[in-house]
Scaffold this motif. Structure first.
Motif, PDB file in Angstrom:
ATOM      1  N   TYR A 114      32.470 -14.689   0.621  1.00 28.59           N
ATOM      2  CA  TYR A 114      33.217 -14.559  -0.626  1.00 28.59           C
ATOM      3  C   TYR A 114      32.908 -15.749  -1.535  1.00 28.59           C
ATOM      4  O   TYR A 114      32.590 -15.574  -2.721  1.00 28.59           O
ATOM      5  N   ASP A 115      32.980 -16.947  -0.974  1.00 31.58           N
ATOM      6  CA  ASP A 115      32.704 -18.154  -1.761  1.00 31.58           C
ATOM      7  C   ASP A 115      31.253 -18.201  -2.234  1.00 31.58           C
ATOM      8  O   ASP A 115      30.971 -18.512  -3.394  1.00 31.58           O
ATOM      9  N   ILE A 116      30.331 -17.882  -1.344  1.00 27.28           N
ATOM     10  CA  ILE A 116      28.906 -17.927  -1.691  1.00 27.28           C
ATOM     11  C   ILE A 116      28.575 -16.902  -2.766  1.00 27.28           C
ATOM     12  O   ILE A 116      27.893 -17.219  -3.745  1.00 27.28           O
ATOM     13  N   ALA A 117      29.022 -15.671  -2.566  1.00 27.59           N
ATOM     14  CA  ALA A 117      28.707 -14.603  -3.517  1.00 27.59           C
ATOM     15  C   ALA A 117      29.240 -14.939  -4.897  1.00 27.59           C
ATOM     16  O   ALA A 117      28.558 -14.733  -5.914  1.00 27.59           O
ATOM     17  N   GLU A 118      30.445 -15.467  -4.950  1.00 29.81           N
ATOM     18  CA  GLU A 118      31.035 -15.846  -6.230  1.00 29.81           C
ATOM     19  C   GLU A 118      30.227 -16.973  -6.896  1.00 29.81           C
ATOM     20  O   GLU A 118      29.920 -16.906  -8.090  1.00 29.81           O
TER      21      GLU A 118
END
Length: 134
Positions: A114-118
């Motif tokens: 979630y953090d990486i994709a964002e």
């Protein structure tokens, strides 16, 4: 996305090497055989048990791989990163998310993703805006 325990619940039983081996060796011990016959029977039983175990492990690994592939397909759908990354980019962020989170389970891999994709999406949008493409 499914409950994260689903992806760890391999539907094929993990094979028990010792139980498979004993299944093939115990009947030999109950037979009256010459020393040579006993030796040959043991050799054959060991080879048979090894082949059975390897076949069972292959089935287990295939089921495990299918669940892992399903997990990543669900991750791609959930986070949408496959829409704006090529295969190399997808592999890079999935590898990173797995390395950072797998010791704490699939839910943590999801949190890291979630953090990486964002972050990646924001960086790509920023780069495109700077080039005047957006």
């Amino acid at each position: 996305m499914k409950d994260f325990s689903y992806y760890s619940s391999v539907p094929v039983k993990y094979p028990d090497r010792k139980a498979i081996r004993e299944k093939h060796l115990v009947p030999i011990a109950e037979q009256r055989l010459t020393e040579r016959e006993h030796s040959e029977a043991i050799t054959f039983a060991e080879l048979t048990a090894k082949a059975e175990y390897e076949g069972a492990m292959k089935a287990y690994r295939a089921a495990e791989s299918a669940l892992e592939a399903e997990f990543w397909a669900d991750m791609r759908e959930e986070h949408g990163y496959a829409e704006w990354l090529d295969e190399e980019g997808i592999a890079a962020i999935e590898s990173y998310a797995y390395q950072q989170g797998h010791s704490d389970g699939y839910s943590e891999v999801n949190n890291v993703m979630y953090d990486i994709a964002e972050l990646v999406e924001k960086c790509l949008n920023s780069a495109l805006k700077k080039k005047g493409s957006v």
